[in-house]
Design a protein around this motif. Structure first.
Motif, PDB file in Angstrom:
ATOM      1  N   VAL A  23       0.835  -1.207   0.000  1.00  0.00           N
ATOM      2  CA  VAL A  23       0.000   0.000   0.000  1.00  0.00           C
ATOM      3  C   VAL A  23       0.865   1.251   0.000  1.00  0.00           C
ATOM      4  N   ARG A  24       1.973   1.203   0.717  1.00  0.00           N
ATOM      5  CA  ARG A  24       2.869   2.362   0.756  1.00  0.00           C
ATOM      6  C   ARG A  24       3.592   2.576  -0.577  1.00  0.00           C
ATOM      7  N   ALA A  25       3.631   1.569  -1.404  1.00  0.00           N
ATOM      8  CA  ALA A  25       4.198   1.719  -2.747  1.00  0.00           C
ATOM      9  C   ALA A  25       3.094   2.201  -3.673  1.00  0.00           C
ATOM     10  N   GLU A  26       2.794   3.488  -3.614  1.00  0.00           N
ATOM     11  CA  GLU A  26       1.682   4.040  -4.396  1.00  0.00           C
ATOM     12  C   GLU A  26       1.904   3.777  -5.885  1.00  0.00           C
ATOM     13  N   SER A  27       0.808   3.459  -6.584  1.00  0.00           N
ATOM     14  CA  SER A  27       0.977   2.982  -7.959  1.00  0.00           C
ATOM     15  C   SER A  27      -0.178   3.365  -8.872  1.00  0.00           C
ATOM     16  N   PRO A  28      -0.412   4.664  -9.076  1.00  0.00           N
ATOM     17  CA  PRO A  28      -1.424   5.052 -10.067  1.00  0.00           C
ATOM     18  C   PRO A  28      -1.040   4.546 -11.455  1.00  0.00           C
ATOM     19  N   ALA A  30      -1.348   5.611 -14.442  1.00  0.00           N
ATOM     20  CA  ALA A  30      -0.766   6.540 -15.414  1.00  0.00           C
ATOM     21  C   ALA A  30       0.695   6.869 -15.116  1.00  0.00           C
ATOM     22  N   ASP A  31       1.125   6.666 -13.880  1.00  0.00           N
ATOM     23  CA  ASP A  31       2.508   6.942 -13.515  1.00  0.00           C
ATOM     24  C   ASP A  31       3.301   5.645 -13.648  1.00  0.00           C
ATOM     25  N   ARG A  32       3.912   5.455 -14.810  1.00  0.00           N
ATOM     26  CA  ARG A  32       4.579   4.178 -15.078  1.00  0.00           C
ATOM     27  C   ARG A  32       5.781   3.954 -14.174  1.00  0.00           C
ATOM     28  N   GLU A  33       6.443   5.028 -13.781  1.00  0.00           N
ATOM     29  CA  GLU A  33       7.586   4.874 -12.881  1.00  0.00           C
ATOM     30  C   GLU A  33       7.123   4.371 -11.522  1.00  0.00           C
ATOM     31  N   ALA A  34       6.044   4.939 -11.002  1.00  0.00           N
ATOM     32  CA  ALA A  34       5.523   4.505  -9.712  1.00  0.00           C
ATOM     33  C   ALA A  34       4.980   3.079  -9.793  1.00  0.00           C
ATOM     34  N   SER A  35       4.276   2.772 -10.875  1.00  0.00           N
ATOM     35  CA  SER A  35       3.734   1.416 -11.033  1.00  0.00           C
ATOM     36  C   SER A  35       4.854   0.386 -11.143  1.00  0.00           C
ATOM     37  N   ALA A  36       5.925   0.755 -11.845  1.00  0.00           N
ATOM     38  CA  ALA A  36       7.064  -0.155 -11.974  1.00  0.00           C
ATOM     39  C   ALA A  36       7.735  -0.381 -10.625  1.00  0.00           C
ATOM     40  N   ALA A  37       7.812   0.680  -9.802  1.00  0.00           N
ATOM     41  CA  ALA A  37       8.398   0.535  -8.476  1.00  0.00           C
ATOM     42  C   ALA A  37       7.539  -0.383  -7.599  1.00  0.00           C
ATOM     43  N   CYS A  38       6.218  -0.264  -7.723  1.00  0.00           N
ATOM     44  CA  CYS A  38       5.335  -1.159  -6.980  1.00  0.00           C
ATOM     45  C   CYS A  38       5.490  -2.591  -7.484  1.00  0.00           C
ATOM     46  N   ALA A  39       5.634  -2.745  -8.799  1.00  0.00           N
ATOM     47  CA  ALA A  39       5.861  -4.080  -9.354  1.00  0.00           C
ATOM     48  C   ALA A  39       7.134  -4.690  -8.778  1.00  0.00           C
ATOM     49  N   ASP A  40       8.153  -3.879  -8.558  1.00  0.00           N
ATOM     50  CA  ASP A  40       9.376  -4.380  -7.930  1.00  0.00           C
ATOM     51  C   ASP A  40       9.082  -4.901  -6.521  1.00  0.00           C
ATOM     52  N   THR A  83      -3.410   1.156  -9.197  1.00  0.00           N
ATOM     53  CA  THR A  83      -4.598   1.649  -8.503  1.00  0.00           C
ATOM     54  C   THR A  83      -5.114   2.916  -9.188  1.00  0.00           C
ATOM     55  N   VAL A  84      -6.260   3.388  -8.735  1.00  0.00           N
ATOM     56  CA  VAL A  84      -6.844   4.618  -9.269  1.00  0.00           C
ATOM     57  C   VAL A  84      -6.394   5.851  -8.496  1.00  0.00           C
ATOM     58  N   TRP A  85      -5.626   5.658  -7.426  1.00  0.00           N
ATOM     59  CA  TRP A  85      -5.297   6.765  -6.524  1.00  0.00           C
ATOM     60  C   TRP A  85      -4.032   7.504  -6.980  1.00  0.00           C
ATOM     61  N   PRO A  86      -4.063   8.840  -7.044  1.00  0.00           N
ATOM     62  CA  PRO A  86      -2.878   9.601  -7.461  1.00  0.00           C
ATOM     63  C   PRO A  86      -1.784   9.582  -6.400  1.00  0.00           C
ATOM     64  N   LEU A  87      -0.552   9.824  -6.839  1.00  0.00           N
ATOM     65  CA  LEU A  87       0.554   9.918  -5.896  1.00  0.00           C
ATOM     66  C   LEU A  87       0.251  10.982  -4.845  1.00  0.00           C
ATOM     67  N   GLY A  88       0.592  10.672  -3.597  1.00  0.00           N
ATOM     68  CA  GLY A  88       0.352  11.599  -2.498  1.00  0.00           C
ATOM     69  C   GLY A  88      -0.907  11.305  -1.720  1.00  0.00           C
ATOM     70  N   THR A  89      -1.716  10.330  -2.182  1.00  0.00           N
ATOM     71  CA  THR A  89      -2.954   9.999  -1.475  1.00  0.00           C
ATOM     72  C   THR A  89      -2.691   9.485  -0.067  1.00  0.00           C
ATOM     73  N   THR A 103      -7.012   0.169   6.233  1.00  0.00           N
ATOM     74  CA  THR A 103      -7.351   1.217   5.270  1.00  0.00           C
ATOM     75  C   THR A 103      -6.080   1.693   4.585  1.00  0.00           C
ATOM     76  N   GLY A 104      -6.266   2.370   3.469  1.00  0.00           N
ATOM     77  CA  GLY A 104      -5.139   2.873   2.683  1.00  0.00           C
ATOM     78  C   GLY A 104      -5.431   2.716   1.210  1.00  0.00           C
ATOM     79  N   PRO A 105      -4.878   3.585   0.371  1.00  0.00           N
ATOM     80  CA  PRO A 105      -5.196   3.566  -1.064  1.00  0.00           C
ATOM     81  C   PRO A 105      -4.769   2.265  -1.745  1.00  0.00           C
ATOM     82  N   GLY A 106      -5.758   1.608  -2.352  1.00  0.00           N
ATOM     83  CA  GLY A 106      -5.479   0.373  -3.075  1.00  0.00           C
ATOM     84  C   GLY A 106      -5.469  -0.868  -2.215  1.00  0.00           C
ATOM     85  N   CYS A 107      -5.757  -0.747  -0.916  1.00  0.00           N
ATOM     86  CA  CYS A 107      -5.708  -1.938  -0.061  1.00  0.00           C
ATOM     87  C   CYS A 107      -6.735  -2.977  -0.484  1.00  0.00           C
ATOM     88  N   PHE A 108      -7.938  -2.530  -0.839  1.00  0.00           N
ATOM     89  CA  PHE A 108      -9.016  -3.440  -1.219  1.00  0.00           C
ATOM     90  C   PHE A 108      -8.934  -3.804  -2.692  1.00  0.00           C
TER      91      PHE A 108
END
Length: 379
Positions: A23-28, A30-40, A83-89, A103-108
């Motif tokens: 959850v702490r690895a935010e991954s909207p 559209a942000d491919r860098e953030a999504s790739a980091a979450c994939a890691d 997830t659908v949540w923007p960075l900083g959520t 609770t937390g963005p993308g937990c569910f």
């Protein structure tokens, strides 16, 4: 208490710690860098719990992860980490565990499903025959991963989708198909006060199209056709020369999806001189109840045997990658992820109690699919 359930209940602190990390690895999306980091982070979690590193597949520039155990030809476990949540959520929706809820963005939707999946695999004696696929573009319709998902689905005898459950923990046994359209209108600008007759008004044209498109719905057949976002014009005193309308379509059958697509492509302008352009079409085929019937019956028996009571199924209007696996003819059961609620909403949450329970259900279901002679589409 069954052995696997007991083992997974003992893992609850680890389940929660791993969920916090994802959850702490935010991954909207559209942000491919953030999504790739979450994939890691997902790759590290899967490697730690299964003992195997994934393949990184850069389909269309979007990172996808694949684990293949043995031939990997019996069951596909499918999920996504975007997830659908923007960075900083996290600043306004921090990861918390309180009152039996996470609770937390993308937990569910659907990081808890990924954590449950890897812990379920960790307690099995053998994973020979399992393929795991985790994507990073599901929330926008899987444009990059679709071909990969369908290819993997054709290789296996069943697909188990780790999307979040329905209300009360119900599995998702049927999903509507999804189509998406952009209707673009080209007109001609003119001064609204001096010579409006010289203009071709795209706002008026869009008004005609909204009524025509809305009339395509057929509630009796479960078909919804919903005009959503619309824009036209730039200033109050100018006849607008460009406009656009977005349309969301949900259908229960392929026949209805085809009917709507034919009707959308037959739209013609009403305002003299206006031009229409249609972009889009069917995105996900329907997932019929027949695709999940045998798998759900097996899951319901396992649920009872685990002492967890009656398991319910539900048909939903939302689409997932389960539509794609079912669309190529692979038996598919969806909603095996978290129990909770609030997907895409401020009250997104996961039930702590159900984390090990759903992990145990998945573990037993995977084990059943790996057992020689288990019934599937290949015999």
């Amino acid at each position: 208490m069954p052995h696997l359930l007991r083992a997974l209940q003992a893992r609850l602190p680890s389940l929660l710690a791993d969920l916090e990390e994802l959850v702490r690895a935010e991954s909207p999306t559209a942000d491919r860098e953030a999504s790739a980091a979450c994939a890691d982070a997902v790759a590290a979690l899967g490697a730690r719990l299964t003992g195997a590193k994934p393949e990184y597949l850069a389909e269309g520039g979007s990172v996808q992860l694949r684990w293949r155990f043995g031939a990997g030809d019996r069951v596909l476990l499918l999920g996504h980490c975007d997830t659908v949540w923007p960075l900083g959520t996290l600043a306004s929706h921090p990861f918390t565990v309180a009152g039996g809820r996470v609770t937390g963005p993308g937990c569910f939707d659907m990081k808890a499903g990924l954590v449950q999946m890897f812990h379920a695999l960790a307690v099995l004696d053998s994973l020979d025959g399992v393929t795991v696929l985790v994507t990073t573009d599901e929330e926008i319709g899987s444009p990059c991963s679709r071909e990969l998902i369908e290819t993997e689905a054709r290789r296996v005898r069943a697909a188990l989708v780790l999307e979040a459950s329905g209300p009360g923990g119900a599995l998702k046994t049927a999903r509507k198909g999804v189509s998406a359209y952009d209707v673009r209108v080209v007109g001609r600008a003119a001064h609204a006060g001096l010579e409006p007759h010289r203009g071709i008004n795209t706002t008026v044209e869009l008004a005609h199209q909204v009524l025509a498109i809305g009339g395509l719905a057929d509630p009796g057949r479960g078909t919804t056709v919903t005009p959503t976002v619309m824009a036209s014009g730039a200033t109050r005193n100018t006849v607008p020369d460009a406009g656009e309308l977005q349309v969301d379509v949900r259908v229960a059958t392929v026949a209805e999806q085809d009917r709507i697509d034919t009707a959308m492509r037959a739209l013609r302008p009403v305002v003299a001189g206006a031009r229409l352009e249609l972009i889009g079409g069917p995105n996900r085929p329907p997932m019929p109840g027949t695709a999940s019937a045998e798998l759900f019956a097996r899951a319901a028996r396992i649920h009872e045997d685990l002492g967890l009571g009656t398991l319910h199924g539900i048909a939903v209007g939302g689409g997932s990658d389960g539509n794609l696996t079912a669309g190529v003819g692979t038996p598919t059961l969806d909603g095996l992820g978290a129990v909770g609620g609030g997907a895409h909403a401020d009250d997104e949450h996961v039930s702590v109690e159900h984390l090990p329970q759903r992990s145990a259900l998945l573990a037993e279901l995977v084990r059943a699919q790996l057992t020689p002679g288990s019934k599937d589409r290949h015999g």
